[in-house]
Design a protein around this motif. Structure first.
Motif, short mmCIF file in Angstrom:
data_model
loop_
_atom_site.label_atom_id
_atom_site.label_comp_id
_atom_site.label_asym_id
_atom_site.label_seq_id
_atom_site.Cartn_x
_atom_site.Cartn_y
_atom_site.Cartn_z
N MET A 131 15.61 -11.59 0.11
CA MET A 131 14.74 -12.03 1.18
C MET A 131 13.72 -13.01 0.59
N ASP A 132 13.56 -14.17 1.21
CA ASP A 132 12.60 -15.12 0.67
C ASP A 132 11.17 -14.67 0.99
N ALA A 133 10.20 -15.26 0.31
CA ALA A 133 8.80 -14.83 0.40
C ALA A 133 8.28 -14.89 1.83
N LEU A 134 8.58 -15.95 2.55
CA LEU A 134 8.03 -16.11 3.90
C LEU A 134 8.66 -15.11 4.87
N THR A 135 9.93 -14.83 4.71
CA THR A 135 10.59 -13.82 5.55
C THR A 135 10.01 -12.44 5.27
N LEU A 136 9.77 -12.13 4.01
CA LEU A 136 9.18 -10.85 3.64
C LEU A 136 7.79 -10.70 4.27
N LEU A 137 6.97 -11.73 4.14
CA LEU A 137 5.62 -11.67 4.72
C LEU A 137 5.68 -11.56 6.24
N LYS A 138 6.57 -12.32 6.88
CA LYS A 138 6.70 -12.28 8.34
C LYS A 138 7.14 -10.89 8.80
N LEU A 146 -0.32 -2.54 0.51
CA LEU A 146 0.82 -3.09 -0.23
C LEU A 146 1.01 -4.58 0.06
N HIS A 147 0.76 -4.97 1.30
CA HIS A 147 0.89 -6.38 1.68
C HIS A 147 -0.13 -7.22 0.91
N GLU A 148 -1.36 -6.73 0.83
CA GLU A 148 -2.39 -7.45 0.08
C GLU A 148 -2.02 -7.57 -1.40
N VAL A 149 -1.47 -6.53 -1.96
CA VAL A 149 -1.08 -6.56 -3.37
C VAL A 149 -0.11 -7.71 -3.62
N ILE A 150 0.94 -7.81 -2.83
CA ILE A 150 1.94 -8.85 -3.10
C ILE A 150 1.41 -10.24 -2.80
N GLU A 201 8.95 -8.38 -3.51
CA GLU A 201 9.62 -7.13 -3.09
C GLU A 201 9.57 -6.10 -4.21
N ALA A 202 9.86 -6.52 -5.43
CA ALA A 202 9.82 -5.60 -6.58
C ALA A 202 8.41 -5.09 -6.80
N ARG A 203 7.42 -5.95 -6.68
CA ARG A 203 6.03 -5.53 -6.88
C ARG A 203 5.58 -4.58 -5.79
N LYS A 204 6.05 -4.81 -4.57
CA LYS A 204 5.69 -3.94 -3.46
C LYS A 204 6.22 -2.52 -3.70
N VAL A 205 7.45 -2.42 -4.16
CA VAL A 205 8.04 -1.11 -4.46
C VAL A 205 7.27 -0.43 -5.59
N GLU A 216 3.04 3.45 -7.53
CA GLU A 216 1.76 3.63 -8.24
C GLU A 216 0.70 4.26 -7.35
N MET A 217 0.69 3.87 -6.08
CA MET A 217 -0.36 4.30 -5.16
C MET A 217 0.05 5.45 -4.27
N GLY A 218 1.31 5.88 -4.38
CA GLY A 218 1.78 6.97 -3.54
C GLY A 218 1.94 6.57 -2.07
N ILE A 219 2.26 5.30 -1.84
CA ILE A 219 2.46 4.78 -0.49
C ILE A 219 3.95 4.57 -0.29
N PRO A 220 4.55 5.22 0.71
CA PRO A 220 5.99 5.02 0.92
C PRO A 220 6.33 3.59 1.32
N VAL A 221 7.40 3.08 0.74
CA VAL A 221 7.87 1.73 1.05
C VAL A 221 9.25 1.86 1.66
N ALA A 222 9.40 1.36 2.87
CA ALA A 222 10.71 1.39 3.54
C ALA A 222 11.65 0.47 2.78
N SER A 223 12.83 0.94 2.51
CA SER A 223 13.80 0.10 1.81
C SER A 223 14.36 -0.93 2.78
N ARG A 224 14.65 -2.10 2.24
CA ARG A 224 15.22 -3.18 3.03
C ARG A 224 16.66 -3.37 2.60
N SER A 225 17.51 -3.62 3.57
CA SER A 225 18.92 -3.83 3.22
C SER A 225 19.31 -5.25 3.49
#
Length: 156
Positions: A1-8, A45-49, A138-142, A147-156
């Motif tokens: 997934m490209d950066a803009l699609t991920l952010l959107k 998580l969004h702010e982190v990435i 995406e890798a940093r978000k996971v 690290e923060m104990g925040i669940p991240v929905a997996s993307r397929s």
């Protein structure tokens, strides 16, 4: 997934959650608490990435620097509002009004990002660079979620 699609994708999810939050009342304490916790996790998580990867890469291009600096400040304003909301009981009469102000700030920020910032990103990054940024984000978000104990929905 490209950066803009991920952010959107993140933006769309947060907008949906904010809409759900806006429709809650002081009596819907549990719903408010759960939605706010979910929104806070998603935004964290969004702010982190954005702040660790996307913004610094975009800011390196002089024509995008002002947009990025403004975005950092908009994140700060939302962080302050979220901190104030967290300190208030969700049944407090001012909680809903403050949540609405937060929602409006986030929606304004999303609008600017998806407009001016995404346009600038498409101008300065080619497809391969956007794909690489997206993979790193995406890798940093996971990792940040772990690290923060925040669940991240997996993307397929």
């Amino acid at each position: 997934m490209d950066a803009l699609t991920l952010l959107k994708t993140d933006h769309d999810k947060v907008k949906r959650l904010l809409h759900e939050l806006e429709s809650t009342t002081e009596r819907g304490v549990k719903t408010r608490e759960e939605l706010f916790a979910t929104i806070k996790g998603e935004l964290t998580l969004h702010e982190v990435i954005e702040e660790e990867i996307f913004y610094p890469e975009l800011k390196a291009h002089p024509k995008a620097e002002d947009i990025v600096l403004e975005a950092f400040e908009e994140h700060h304003v939302v962080d302050v509002l979220m901190g104030e909301l967290e300190a208030l009981d969700v049944s407090d009469e001012t909680w809903g009004a403050k949540a609405l102000v937060m929602k409006e700030n986030i929606e304004h920020h999303i609008g600017e990002e998806e407009g001016e910032m995404f346009t600038a990103a498409r101008r300065v990054f080619d497809r391969e660079e956007l794909d690489d940024l997206g993979q790193r984000m995406e890798a940093r978000k996971v990792a940040a979620g772990r690290e923060m104990g925040i669940p991240v929905a997996s993307r397929s």
